[in-house]
Design a protein around this motif. Structure first.
Motif, PDB file in Angstrom:
ATOM      1  N   ALA A  33       0.953  -1.194  -0.028  1.00 28.71           N
ATOM      2  CA  ALA A  33      -0.047  -0.161   0.074  1.00 28.71           C
ATOM      3  C   ALA A  33       0.914   1.080   0.033  1.00 28.71           C
ATOM      4  CB  ALA A  33      -0.761   0.098   1.112  1.00 28.71           C
ATOM      5  N   PRO A  34       0.414   2.384  -0.463  1.00 29.03           N
ATOM      6  CA  PRO A  34       1.227   3.603  -0.622  1.00 29.03           C
ATOM      7  C   PRO A  34       1.332   4.005   0.717  1.00 29.03           C
ATOM      8  CG  PRO A  34      -0.912   3.999  -1.519  1.00 29.03           C
ATOM      9  CD  PRO A  34      -0.895   2.504  -1.251  1.00 29.03           C
ATOM     10  N   LEU A  35       2.705   4.687   1.125  1.00 29.70           N
ATOM     11  CA  LEU A  35       2.774   5.255   2.310  1.00 29.70           C
ATOM     12  C   LEU A  35       2.139   6.533   2.372  1.00 29.70           C
ATOM     13  CD1 LEU A  35       6.830   4.266   2.682  1.00 29.70           C
ATOM     14  CD2 LEU A  35       4.682   3.181   3.830  1.00 29.70           C
ATOM     15  N   HIS A  36       2.039   6.889   3.644  1.00 31.28           N
ATOM     16  CA  HIS A  36       1.424   8.313   3.999  1.00 31.28           C
ATOM     17  C   HIS A  36       2.565   9.242   3.890  1.00 31.28           C
ATOM     18  CE1 HIS A  36      -0.231  11.472   6.494  1.00 31.28           C
ATOM     19  NE2 HIS A  36      -1.607  10.975   5.630  1.00 31.28           N
ATOM     20  N   SER A  37       2.317  10.461   3.691  1.00 32.31           N
ATOM     21  CA  SER A  37       3.450  11.506   3.209  1.00 32.31           C
ATOM     22  C   SER A  37       4.255  11.819   4.630  1.00 32.31           C
ATOM     23  CB  SER A  37       2.830  12.706   2.887  1.00 32.31           C
ATOM     24  OG  SER A  37       1.889  13.133   3.971  1.00 32.31           O
ATOM     25  N   SER A  38       3.544  11.578   5.703  1.00 32.34           N
ATOM     26  CA  SER A  38       4.413  11.937   7.057  1.00 32.34           C
ATOM     27  C   SER A  38       5.296  10.745   7.324  1.00 32.34           C
ATOM     28  CB  SER A  38       3.298  11.946   8.285  1.00 32.34           C
ATOM     29  OG  SER A  38       2.643  10.995   8.274  1.00 32.34           O
ATOM     30  N   VAL A  39       4.842   9.256   6.781  1.00 31.52           N
ATOM     31  CA  VAL A  39       5.774   8.229   6.919  1.00 31.52           C
ATOM     32  C   VAL A  39       6.863   8.267   6.133  1.00 31.52           C
ATOM     33  CG1 VAL A  39       5.941   5.578   6.859  1.00 31.52           C
ATOM     34  CG2 VAL A  39       3.870   6.881   7.768  1.00 31.52           C
ATOM     35  N   GLN A  40       6.748   8.984   4.979  1.00 31.55           N
ATOM     36  CA  GLN A  40       7.767   8.974   3.825  1.00 31.55           C
ATOM     37  C   GLN A  40       8.807  10.066   4.496  1.00 31.55           C
ATOM     38  OE1 GLN A  40       5.598  10.145   0.219  1.00 31.55           O
ATOM     39  NE2 GLN A  40       5.448   8.076  -0.238  1.00 31.55           N
ATOM     40  N   LYS A  41       8.455  11.333   5.194  1.00 31.04           N
ATOM     41  CA  LYS A  41       9.216  12.209   5.633  1.00 31.04           C
ATOM     42  C   LYS A  41      10.206  11.537   6.729  1.00 31.04           C
ATOM     43  CE  LYS A  41       6.113  15.849   4.550  1.00 31.04           C
ATOM     44  NZ  LYS A  41       5.241  17.085   5.160  1.00 31.04           N
ATOM     45  N   GLN A  42       9.500  10.640   7.757  1.00 32.28           N
ATOM     46  CA  GLN A  42      10.210  10.058   8.633  1.00 32.28           C
ATOM     47  C   GLN A  42      11.231   8.919   8.074  1.00 32.28           C
ATOM     48  OE1 GLN A  42       7.235   8.176  11.022  1.00 32.28           O
ATOM     49  NE2 GLN A  42       6.698  10.179  12.212  1.00 32.28           N
ATOM     50  N   LYS A  43      10.887   8.451   7.171  1.00 30.18           N
ATOM     51  CA  LYS A  43      11.882   7.360   6.600  1.00 30.18           C
ATOM     52  C   LYS A  43      13.070   8.209   5.970  1.00 30.18           C
ATOM     53  CE  LYS A  43       9.816   3.323   5.087  1.00 30.18           C
ATOM     54  NZ  LYS A  43       9.653   2.131   3.911  1.00 30.18           N
ATOM     55  N   LYS A  44      12.981   9.138   5.088  1.00 29.55           N
ATOM     56  CA  LYS A  44      13.876  10.040   4.879  1.00 29.55           C
ATOM     57  C   LYS A  44      14.616  10.559   5.876  1.00 29.55           C
ATOM     58  CE  LYS A  44      11.600  11.513   0.543  1.00 29.55           C
ATOM     59  NZ  LYS A  44      11.115  12.575  -0.356  1.00 29.55           N
ATOM     60  N   LEU A  45      14.117  10.888   7.019  1.00 30.81           N
ATOM     61  CA  LEU A  45      14.940  11.527   8.137  1.00 30.81           C
ATOM     62  C   LEU A  45      15.845  10.357   8.626  1.00 30.81           C
ATOM     63  CD1 LEU A  45      15.208  14.041  10.026  1.00 30.81           C
ATOM     64  CD2 LEU A  45      13.318  13.081  11.478  1.00 30.81           C
ATOM     65  N   VAL A  46      15.181   9.218   8.824  1.00 27.37           N
ATOM     66  CA  VAL A  46      15.961   8.269   9.458  1.00 27.37           C
ATOM     67  C   VAL A  46      17.126   7.740   8.672  1.00 27.37           C
ATOM     68  CG1 VAL A  46      15.810   5.693  10.032  1.00 27.37           C
ATOM     69  CG2 VAL A  46      13.934   7.505  10.864  1.00 27.37           C
ATOM     70  N   ASP A  47      16.754   7.775   7.201  1.00 24.78           N
ATOM     71  CA  ASP A  47      18.066   7.551   6.334  1.00 24.78           C
ATOM     72  C   ASP A  47      19.223   8.321   6.415  1.00 24.78           C
ATOM     73  OD1 ASP A  47      16.771   5.425   5.353  1.00 24.78           O
ATOM     74  OD2 ASP A  47      15.935   6.089   3.697  1.00 24.78           O
ATOM     75  N   GLU A  48      18.759   9.656   6.575  1.00 21.69           N
ATOM     76  CA  GLU A  48      19.878  10.756   6.741  1.00 21.69           C
ATOM     77  C   GLU A  48      20.623  10.507   7.956  1.00 21.69           C
ATOM     78  OE1 GLU A  48      17.982  14.576   6.307  1.00 21.69           O
ATOM     79  OE2 GLU A  48      17.423  14.178   4.171  1.00 21.69           O
ATOM     80  N   LEU A  49      19.712  10.393   9.207  1.00 19.61           N
ATOM     81  CA  LEU A  49      20.718  10.319  10.363  1.00 19.61           C
ATOM     82  C   LEU A  49      21.308   9.018  10.660  1.00 19.61           C
ATOM     83  CD1 LEU A  49      17.882  11.757  12.798  1.00 19.61           C
ATOM     84  CD2 LEU A  49      19.754  12.881  11.919  1.00 19.61           C
ATOM     85  N   LYS A  50      20.615   8.053  10.362  1.00 18.02           N
ATOM     86  CA  LYS A  50      21.248   6.409  10.352  1.00 18.02           C
ATOM     87  C   LYS A  50      20.960   5.741   9.298  1.00 18.02           C
ATOM     88  CE  LYS A  50      21.655   5.529  15.378  1.00 18.02           C
ATOM     89  NZ  LYS A  50      21.369   4.436  16.402  1.00 18.02           N
ATOM     90  N   PRO A  51      22.057   5.791   8.322  1.00 15.66           N
ATOM     91  CA  PRO A  51      21.482   4.962   7.131  1.00 15.66           C
ATOM     92  C   PRO A  51      21.687   3.412   6.990  1.00 15.66           C
ATOM     93  CG  PRO A  51      23.681   6.239   6.595  1.00 15.66           C
ATOM     94  CD  PRO A  51      23.140   6.493   8.254  1.00 15.66           C
ATOM     95  N   ASP A  52      22.265   3.040   8.138  1.00 16.00           N
ATOM     96  CA  ASP A  52      22.484   1.438   8.332  1.00 16.00           C
ATOM     97  C   ASP A  52      21.631   1.040   9.434  1.00 16.00           C
ATOM     98  OD1 ASP A  52      23.942   2.862  10.341  1.00 16.00           O
ATOM     99  OD2 ASP A  52      25.397   1.253  10.525  1.00 16.00           O
ATOM    100  N   PHE A  53      20.604   1.866   9.973  1.00 16.60           N
ATOM    101  CA  PHE A  53      19.491   1.364  10.787  1.00 16.60           C
ATOM    102  C   PHE A  53      18.764   0.008  10.589  1.00 16.60           C
ATOM    103  CE2 PHE A  53      15.300   1.496  12.329  1.00 16.60           C
ATOM    104  CZ  PHE A  53      15.588   1.354  13.862  1.00 16.60           C
TER     105      PHE A  53
END
Length: 172
Positions: A33-53
């Motif tokens: 299912a398509p992700l909500h826009s807020s979830v996409q923003k959170q994923k981008k933020l986590v990828d920037e802070l910890k790419p190997d999370f």
């Protein structure tokens, strides 16, 4: 009308349904299912802070696993625990008077009996039983008492004399 509409559309919806189902089942991976826009923003933020999370998250931590092996849980069978409060339901099913249900009222509050009493007293004699005296007696804000007296009314049973004569005639 809805039943007729559904009866007409059902053959269209169920046309070639087996082939549609086989086509969806035979896909390699289901489409998420398509992700909500807020979830996409959170994923981008986590990828920037910890790419190997995600790698760390799915990797087995041996230290935590060893701690988990040291945990031991003891439980008791519910049959061994003595039952408490095994009182039965009350057997007295008679009706109680309204005095049995007088609840304690706190300062700044009043129960329904008190409201009906001060409403009756105010309607009978508004000068003697004024809003100020009621608010002092029950320790309630004057505005609340004014609202109660303005917006709440006590129901009165009013019957016509003719209606009463008709009802008396039917009873005899």
């Amino acid at each position: 009308m809805g039943k007729v509409y559904s009866l007409l559309l059902r053959p269209i919806r169920t046309f070639n349904i087996e082939n549609k189902a086989h086509r969806i089942i035979s896909r390699d991976k289901p489409v998420p299912a398509p992700l909500h826009s807020s979830v996409q923003k959170q994923k981008k933020l986590v990828d920037e802070l910890k790419p190997d999370f995600m790698e760390i998250h799915y990797k087995k931590d041996s230290q935590l696993d060893d701690r988990l092996k040291n945990v031991f849980v003891k439980s008791k069978d519910p049959k061994d625990i003595p039952k408490q409060n095994t009182s039965k339901l009350p057997q007295d099913r008679s009706q109680r008077s309204s005095e049995d249900y007088d609840f304690k009222t706190y300062e700044g509050k009043c129960n329904i009996k008190q409201v009906i009493h001060f409403m009756n007293m105010h309607y009978e004699n508004p000068r003697e039983y004024s809003v100020e005296k009621i608010s002092l007696q029950y320790k309630i804000d004057k505005q609340i008492i004014e609202n109660i007296l303005t917006y709440f009314k006590i129901l009165h049973c009013v019957a016509d004399a003719e209606q009463l004569k008709l009802n008396d005639g039917k009873k005899k």
